[in-house]
Design an enzyme around this catalytic site. Sequence first.
Site, PDB file in Angstrom:
ATOM      1  N   ASP A 378      11.694  -9.984 -89.156  1.00 59.92           N
ATOM      2  CA  ASP A 378      10.789 -10.242 -87.878  1.00 59.92           C
ATOM      3  C   ASP A 378       9.471 -11.239 -88.502  1.00 59.92           C
ATOM      4  O   ASP A 378       9.175 -11.517 -89.643  1.00 59.92           O
ATOM      5  CB  ASP A 378       9.928  -9.011 -87.149  1.00 59.92           C
ATOM      6  CG  ASP A 378       8.873  -9.006 -86.208  1.00 59.92           C
ATOM      7  OD1 ASP A 378       9.248  -9.659 -85.839  1.00 59.92           O
ATOM      8  OD2 ASP A 378       8.032  -8.190 -86.342  1.00 59.92           O
ATOM      9  N   THR A 380       5.796 -11.418 -87.251  1.00 62.00           N
ATOM     10  CA  THR A 380       4.210 -10.681 -87.123  1.00 62.00           C
ATOM     11  C   THR A 380       4.511  -9.839 -88.323  1.00 62.00           C
ATOM     12  O   THR A 380       5.510  -8.456 -88.102  1.00 62.00           O
ATOM     13  CB  THR A 380       4.188  -9.932 -85.647  1.00 62.00           C
ATOM     14  OG1 THR A 380       4.162 -11.447 -84.598  1.00 62.00           O
ATOM     15  CG2 THR A 380       2.520 -10.127 -85.421  1.00 62.00           C
ATOM     16  N   GLU A 474      -4.176  -7.706 -78.654  1.00 59.96           N
ATOM     17  CA  GLU A 474      -5.180  -7.001 -77.984  1.00 59.96           C
ATOM     18  C   GLU A 474      -6.252  -6.936 -79.061  1.00 59.96           C
ATOM     19  O   GLU A 474      -7.601  -7.803 -78.089  1.00 59.96           O
ATOM     20  CB  GLU A 474      -4.732  -5.936 -77.600  1.00 59.96           C
ATOM     21  CG  GLU A 474      -3.635  -6.297 -76.442  1.00 59.96           C
ATOM     22  CD  GLU A 474      -3.102  -4.748 -75.923  1.00 59.96           C
ATOM     23  OE1 GLU A 474      -3.577  -3.506 -76.474  1.00 59.96           O
ATOM     24  OE2 GLU A 474      -3.392  -4.918 -74.311  1.00 59.96           O
ATOM     25  N   LYS A 538      -1.970 -10.539 -67.796  1.00 57.58           N
ATOM     26  CA  LYS A 538      -1.902 -11.666 -69.109  1.00 57.58           C
ATOM     27  C   LYS A 538      -0.542 -11.455 -69.541  1.00 57.58           C
ATOM     28  O   LYS A 538       0.169 -10.478 -69.739  1.00 57.58           O
ATOM     29  CB  LYS A 538      -2.777 -11.100 -70.430  1.00 57.58           C
ATOM     30  CG  LYS A 538      -2.953  -9.927 -71.273  1.00 57.58           C
ATOM     31  CD  LYS A 538      -3.457  -9.354 -71.818  1.00 57.58           C
ATOM     32  CE  LYS A 538      -3.520  -7.985 -72.994  1.00 57.58           C
ATOM     33  NZ  LYS A 538      -4.605  -7.612 -73.235  1.00 57.58           N
ATOM     34  N   ASP A 654       7.616 -15.946 -80.098  1.00 59.05           N
ATOM     35  CA  ASP A 654       6.359 -17.028 -79.683  1.00 59.05           C
ATOM     36  C   ASP A 654       7.656 -18.151 -78.458  1.00 59.05           C
ATOM     37  O   ASP A 654       8.301 -18.387 -78.542  1.00 59.05           O
ATOM     38  CB  ASP A 654       6.882 -18.090 -81.028  1.00 59.05           C
ATOM     39  CG  ASP A 654       5.466 -16.585 -82.034  1.00 59.05           C
ATOM     40  OD1 ASP A 654       4.384 -16.041 -80.860  1.00 59.05           O
ATOM     41  OD2 ASP A 654       5.416 -16.993 -83.317  1.00 59.05           O
TER      42      ASP A 654
END
Length: 692
Positions: A378, A380, A474, A538, A654
Amino acid sequence: MFCSWEDLSLLCDCPNNSIKTSKYNFFTFLPLNLFEQFQRIANAYFLFLLILQLIPQISSLAWFTTVVPLVLVLAVSGVKDAIDDFNRHKSDKHVNNRPVQVLINGMLKDEKWMNVQVGDIIKLENNNFVTADLLLLSSSEPHSLTYIETAELDGETNLKVKQALTVTAELGEDLQKLTEFNGEVKCEAPNNKLDKFTGTLTLRGEKYALDNEKMLLRGCTIRNTEWCFGLVIYAGPDTKLMQNSGKTTFKRTSIDRLMNVLVMVIFAFLGLMCLILAIGNGIWEFDKGYYFQVYLPWAEGVNSASYSGFLMFWSYVIILNTVVPISLYVSVEIIRLGNSFYIDWDRKMYYPLNDTPAQARTTTLNEELGQIKYIFSDKTGTLTQNIMCFNKCSINGKSYGMLSICLKCLVRNYSDQAQADPKFAFYDHRLVEAVKLNDVPTHRFFRLLSLCHTVMPEEKKEGNLVYQAQSPDEGALVTAARNFGFVFRARTPETITVVEMGETKVYELLSILDFNNVRKRMSVIVRSPEGDLTLYCKGADTILYELLHSSCDSLKEETTEHLNEFAGEALRTLVVAYKNLDEDYFQDWIRRHHEASTALEGREDKLSELYEEIEKDLMLLGATAIEDKLQDGVPQTIETLAKANIKIWVLTGDKQETAMNIGYSCNLLNDDMEDVFIIEGRTSDDVLNELR
């Protein structure tokens, strides 16, 4: 109070909370372990050889010449397996005997974990492990929030927030009320989906929807919460953690498989030698031996040269048994054991900050570490630090964050300076001026960031406001809004409190439209103190652009240019939009939403349809850009792995441009690569065609 499962057995048949990860017990160890060991070709061969040696007509060696080495090999492997399984038993016993407080007859009593059953109400305290899969009833925190760490479930170390239903939160820690709690829980059958739970709670004639946000799963740890009470929904092997564990299987490494292949080749060679010798014996007996029986009589029962050759074949199998290297397995086991010690002692794998050395938990799979061909990672939190920083943004067609003037925070220009985050920094004074001038799109942009999220505020010390965010993205966005004058202060299940430019406003929270990997967006529906109904949304630009009103086309083009610039700098981007709602339409929609959210069958599909219905004709506000820096040493590590000819795959959500820039910055891609190309196919056939 009782719980019921649809399509399941009666409650009394539900399992207790004991778990079992071991493979054997006292009675099954010998047969099961021998069965596993005889899956090795050499062991099976020597067992077959022992049987041959018990036949007098073909036995040329004493039977104990085979039994001794075979027993030695089986004993060495068996002892190692027994030690591994003993440690599993020890771990199971430790877990099953952990103490927990269970509510029994109006009193809290200490019980062992293994004695907890479905329907029990238990009390957990700070830093306790969660005993079973629980429905959160109440907690010590405001609005019955509970903070948990899920590292043992998903590897993530950031705290997650769970919140009890308002109707159960009022129970608090009143043992009498908890004892009299009389509700019925209906939920799905036990499964291994860690991120999903579907159920309903019927209490005093009212039906309430239950989802994963109200569940505490076994394997989690309670953090920053003095106490909480939970109702056991799944116990023992039915918990989601154990449903994901599966049975402990006999693992065979590539070395084991290779040795089996080599032994098979040796068998073939041995069989060929024995066949040639047996044919030679048959020819000699037919041509010479038949007439030579006075001096070399045939064995009893042998009456022909062909039968003599047949018996001689098996006799040669016994004589030439040393061709098969049974000691090879013992040698490999000893090497594995030594390797495990080297791993434990490796100073380069020692992490001094936590005083954590490497630990080889099994001696079976060590050699696999040196045979890795592919690494799937991964991005992130694995390659990156998972520390998000609000870097740039686009509001109403204007891009901000390009200048070099450092502004620590805007809130310091207003009366409530204590609400600013001193660590926040933004590099563009124009955005400050836009906020000061009460620019409507800019205010609406930061209002959205302060409302559209699942962050929980925490103020342990007066004036020290800390955000607990399940997603670091967030947290970064809410912190940005906080430092530009829109301070998220408090949340209840029904309201969100925001201090806007020094003025406190309480918004009525009517619905949260959750984020998931298919929707790639989240929305909230709120009613302002003035009575206006608004949906704030969002999400990913590819998704939100399809939901925009046609009047946003020109703004969409400008925002797209900014998004491409942000992606070119390897920033994580989100698009934000809003929609004003009609009161009559919303009342009809929220009624249908309640029906869908309390359905046990097809809940997700029904909710998804309602979300699609209301998230239409959105008005574009702009986009955000967040930076997540690479961890120290990542480029060098990937470069070293690439030199070892290990193929590396990195998973990211992304934008394509962002992904490629990250690829270059972490040395996954480099300028020396020829013909770097992008596969855009969405079906297996399209991908195959592009690869060709």
